[in-house]
Design a protein around this motif. Structure first.
Motif, PDB file in Angstrom:
ATOM      1  N   ALA A 183       0.831  -1.204   0.000  1.00 43.05           N
ATOM      2  CA  ALA A 183       0.000   0.000   0.000  1.00 43.05           C
ATOM      3  C   ALA A 183       0.868   1.257   0.000  1.00 43.05           C
ATOM      4  O   ALA A 183       0.632   2.200  -0.771  1.00 43.05           O
ATOM      5  CB  ALA A 183      -0.924  -0.005   1.213  1.00 43.05           C
ATOM      6  N   PHE A 184       1.888   1.282   0.855  1.00 40.66           N
ATOM      7  CA  PHE A 184       2.767   2.450   0.921  1.00 40.66           C
ATOM      8  C   PHE A 184       3.590   2.601  -0.360  1.00 40.66           C
ATOM      9  O   PHE A 184       3.763   3.717  -0.870  1.00 40.66           O
ATOM     10  CB  PHE A 184       3.696   2.337   2.133  1.00 40.66           C
ATOM     11  CG  PHE A 184       3.104   2.903   3.391  1.00 40.66           C
ATOM     12  CD1 PHE A 184       3.473   4.166   3.840  1.00 40.66           C
ATOM     13  CD2 PHE A 184       2.177   2.194   4.131  1.00 40.66           C
ATOM     14  CE1 PHE A 184       2.934   4.703   4.994  1.00 40.66           C
ATOM     15  CE2 PHE A 184       1.624   2.713   5.286  1.00 40.66           C
ATOM     16  CZ  PHE A 184       1.998   3.970   5.722  1.00 40.66           C
ATOM     17  N   ARG A 185       4.085   1.505  -0.883  1.00 31.50           N
ATOM     18  CA  ARG A 185       4.898   1.588  -2.102  1.00 31.50           C
ATOM     19  C   ARG A 185       4.061   2.013  -3.307  1.00 31.50           C
ATOM     20  O   ARG A 185       4.549   2.734  -4.190  1.00 31.50           O
ATOM     21  CB  ARG A 185       5.586   0.251  -2.369  1.00 31.50           C
ATOM     22  CG  ARG A 185       6.679  -0.053  -1.340  1.00 31.50           C
ATOM     23  CD  ARG A 185       7.401  -1.363  -1.605  1.00 31.50           C
ATOM     24  NE  ARG A 185       8.494  -1.521  -0.651  1.00 31.50           N
ATOM     25  CZ  ARG A 185       8.630  -2.551   0.187  1.00 31.50           C
ATOM     26  NH1 ARG A 185       7.731  -3.540   0.162  1.00 31.50           N
ATOM     27  NH2 ARG A 185       9.650  -2.611   1.007  1.00 31.50           N
ATOM     28  N   THR A 186       2.806   1.591  -3.332  1.00 34.42           N
ATOM     29  CA  THR A 186       1.921   2.005  -4.421  1.00 34.42           C
ATOM     30  C   THR A 186       1.707   3.508  -4.396  1.00 34.42           C
ATOM     31  O   THR A 186       1.797   4.183  -5.430  1.00 34.42           O
ATOM     32  CB  THR A 186       0.572   1.280  -4.320  1.00 34.42           C
ATOM     33  OG1 THR A 186       0.785  -0.130  -4.469  1.00 34.42           O
ATOM     34  CG2 THR A 186      -0.389   1.759  -5.406  1.00 34.42           C
ATOM     35  N   VAL A 187       1.425   4.051  -3.218  1.00 32.76           N
ATOM     36  CA  VAL A 187       1.221   5.499  -3.120  1.00 32.76           C
ATOM     37  C   VAL A 187       2.486   6.243  -3.515  1.00 32.76           C
ATOM     38  O   VAL A 187       2.440   7.229  -4.271  1.00 32.76           O
ATOM     39  CB  VAL A 187       0.788   5.901  -1.703  1.00 32.76           C
ATOM     40  CG1 VAL A 187       0.674   7.425  -1.596  1.00 32.76           C
ATOM     41  CG2 VAL A 187      -0.543   5.258  -1.340  1.00 32.76           C
ATOM     42  N   ALA A 188       3.630   5.773  -3.018  1.00 32.20           N
ATOM     43  CA  ALA A 188       4.891   6.437  -3.347  1.00 32.20           C
ATOM     44  C   ALA A 188       5.107   6.479  -4.856  1.00 32.20           C
ATOM     45  O   ALA A 188       5.544   7.497  -5.416  1.00 32.20           O
ATOM     46  CB  ALA A 188       6.047   5.715  -2.667  1.00 32.20           C
ATOM     47  N   GLY A 189       4.778   5.380  -5.528  1.00 25.36           N
ATOM     48  CA  GLY A 189       4.934   5.350  -6.973  1.00 25.36           C
ATOM     49  C   GLY A 189       4.001   6.303  -7.676  1.00 25.36           C
ATOM     50  O   GLY A 189       4.394   7.002  -8.625  1.00 25.36           O
ATOM     51  N   VAL A 190       2.752   6.373  -7.227  1.00 26.21           N
ATOM     52  CA  VAL A 190       1.764   7.243  -7.869  1.00 26.21           C
ATOM     53  C   VAL A 190       2.137   8.713  -7.709  1.00 26.21           C
ATOM     54  O   VAL A 190       2.014   9.500  -8.660  1.00 26.21           O
ATOM     55  CB  VAL A 190       0.361   6.973  -7.291  1.00 26.21           C
ATOM     56  CG1 VAL A 190      -0.628   8.052  -7.741  1.00 26.21           C
ATOM     57  CG2 VAL A 190      -0.137   5.598  -7.718  1.00 26.21           C
ATOM     58  N   ILE A 191       2.591   9.112  -6.535  1.00 31.17           N
ATOM     59  CA  ILE A 191       2.896  10.531  -6.312  1.00 31.17           C
ATOM     60  C   ILE A 191       4.308  10.912  -6.746  1.00 31.17           C
ATOM     61  O   ILE A 191       4.717  12.067  -6.616  1.00 31.17           O
ATOM     62  CB  ILE A 191       2.666  10.930  -4.837  1.00 31.17           C
ATOM     63  CG1 ILE A 191       3.676  10.252  -3.906  1.00 31.17           C
ATOM     64  CG2 ILE A 191       1.235  10.598  -4.413  1.00 31.17           C
ATOM     65  CD1 ILE A 191       3.527  10.668  -2.431  1.00 31.17           C
ATOM     66  N   GLY A 192       5.035   9.942  -7.282  1.00 30.06           N
ATOM     67  CA  GLY A 192       6.350  10.234  -7.841  1.00 30.06           C
ATOM     68  C   GLY A 192       7.451  10.364  -6.821  1.00 30.06           C
ATOM     69  O   GLY A 192       8.413  11.114  -7.026  1.00 30.06           O
ATOM     70  N   ALA A 193       7.343   9.594  -5.711  1.00 32.12           N
ATOM     71  CA  ALA A 193       8.315   9.733  -4.632  1.00 32.12           C
ATOM     72  C   ALA A 193       9.404   8.665  -4.659  1.00 32.12           C
ATOM     73  O   ALA A 193      10.333   8.716  -3.863  1.00 32.12           O
ATOM     74  CB  ALA A 193       7.592   9.675  -3.286  1.00 32.12           C
ATOM     75  N   GLY A 194       9.302   7.705  -5.562  1.00 32.24           N
ATOM     76  CA  GLY A 194      10.300   6.644  -5.578  1.00 32.24           C
ATOM     77  C   GLY A 194      10.075   5.650  -4.450  1.00 32.24           C
ATOM     78  O   GLY A 194       8.993   5.567  -3.865  1.00 32.24           O
TER      79      GLY A 194
END
Length: 329
Positions: free
Chosen positions: A228-239
């Motif tokens: 869940a956390f990695r998905t959000v990071a990917g969507v918002i462009g945070a790596g």
């Protein structure tokens, strides 16, 4: 149908308002009038649903085919509704919560018949009391209990815990700061898009098969908190996010409210069996994945920057806990 809905501006109820209107029903919404305007075509009744005299005044002599109650939080709230609605409602739908299921879970796959009981969460215990009051006191009033689980929409991206605004967690991720994930991050969780939920709930209105039953309405997708956390990071462009894993019991010991949020809810692996709602509402299909929902929410939030509010208390807590964890390592 003539439908009454309480609230109408929250994450879940806003989507239900839209769905009721889309299906061509006549809709009245009762709230205190302190939030955003309701859509065109909605009859707005102004009153305090938790005050019996105010509720009676707001309803006047109106009768409804279905009443959807989002704002009953304990047994007394339900008992008040039953007094006020006697003889004027064809169906009473109590919106409860999936947090009411027994913790720890006897089995990770949950049906509506799974046992209830949550020693960690007063909110869940009060919701259980509301369900019990409905079963005991409904009399001739047909009823349905609906249990959502972590339902979200376009205006926010949910997280495991926060103290003010969930965006604070994602701002940390965006800034490259470490963020706390409870446990090892591998427990399974279910996020449900609000518009998908609304299809299920509205499909239960006037549905004879739903009377006298509890029905949970959730997504079929269960994912780990790490994902869940990695998905959000990917969507918002945070790596790749810097995830710091902290035992849920430790977090609960540091803040009592986190014991309810985590040990009483999100720390448990839980998978929902949605067979019942699918059998009652063939149109229900929780098709929005977590990745899709997060992308929609992020698009909306970029267009509404005021939705990305800070949460200073959350930041201070995270910094302190992470410093301690890393010092112990």
């Amino acid at each position: 149908m003539r439908v009454l809905l309480t609230g109408g501006t929250g994450t879940i109820s806003r989507a239900v308002v839209a769905r009721v209107l889309a299906e061509g029903h006549s809709l009245s919404v009762l709230n205190r009038g302190n939030r955003e305007p309701l859509p065109e075509g909605v009859e707005h009744l102004v009153g305090d649903v938790r005050d019996e005299a105010s509720l009676r005044d707001a309803l006047g002599g109106r009768e409804f085919d279905a009443v959807v109650q989002f704002l009953a939080f304990d047994g007394e709230d339900v008992e008040r509704d039953l007094r006020v609605l006697a003889g004027r409602a064809g169906q009473y739908v109590l919106v409860s919560s999936c947090s009411t299921y027994l913790k720890p879970l006897p089995h990770h796959v949950v049906t509506e018949d799974s046992p209830q009981g949550n020693p960690y969460s007063a909110y869940a215990r009060d919701k259980i009391a509301g369900e019990e009051a409905l079963r005991a006191g409904a009399g001739d009033l047909p009823w349905t209990i609906v249990r959502p689980s972590h339902t979200y929409g376009e205006r926010t991206i949910p997280t495991n815990f926060h103290f003010g605004n969930p965006w604070a967690a994602w701002q940390r991720v965006l800034d490259g700061k470490p963020v706390i994930v409870h446990g090892d991050g591998e427990s399974l969780w279910t996020f449900t898009w609000n518009e998908d939920f609304a299809v299920g709930l509205v499909g239960l209105l006037g549905n004879e098969g739903a009377l006298g039953r509890a029905v949970h309405i959730t997504s079929d997708e269960s994912i780990t908190w790490n994902r869940a956390f990695r998905t959000v990071a990917g969507v918002i462009g945070a790596g790749e996010p810097d995830l710091v894993h902290v035992p849920s019991a430790t977090l609960g010991a540091l803040r009592e409210d986190l014991e309810a949020a985590l040990l009483g809810d999100k720390a448990a692996t839980i998978v929902f069996d949605n067979t019942l709602v699918k059998s009652l509402v063939p149109a229900f299909d929780a098709r929005t994945t977590w990745a899709e929902g997060v992308a929609r929410a992020w698009e909306w939030m970029q267009a509404h920057p005021d939705s990305r509010r800070p949460d200073p208390a959350y930041d201070v807590f995270c910094d302190d806990v992470i410093a301690r964890v890393r010092a112990w390592a």
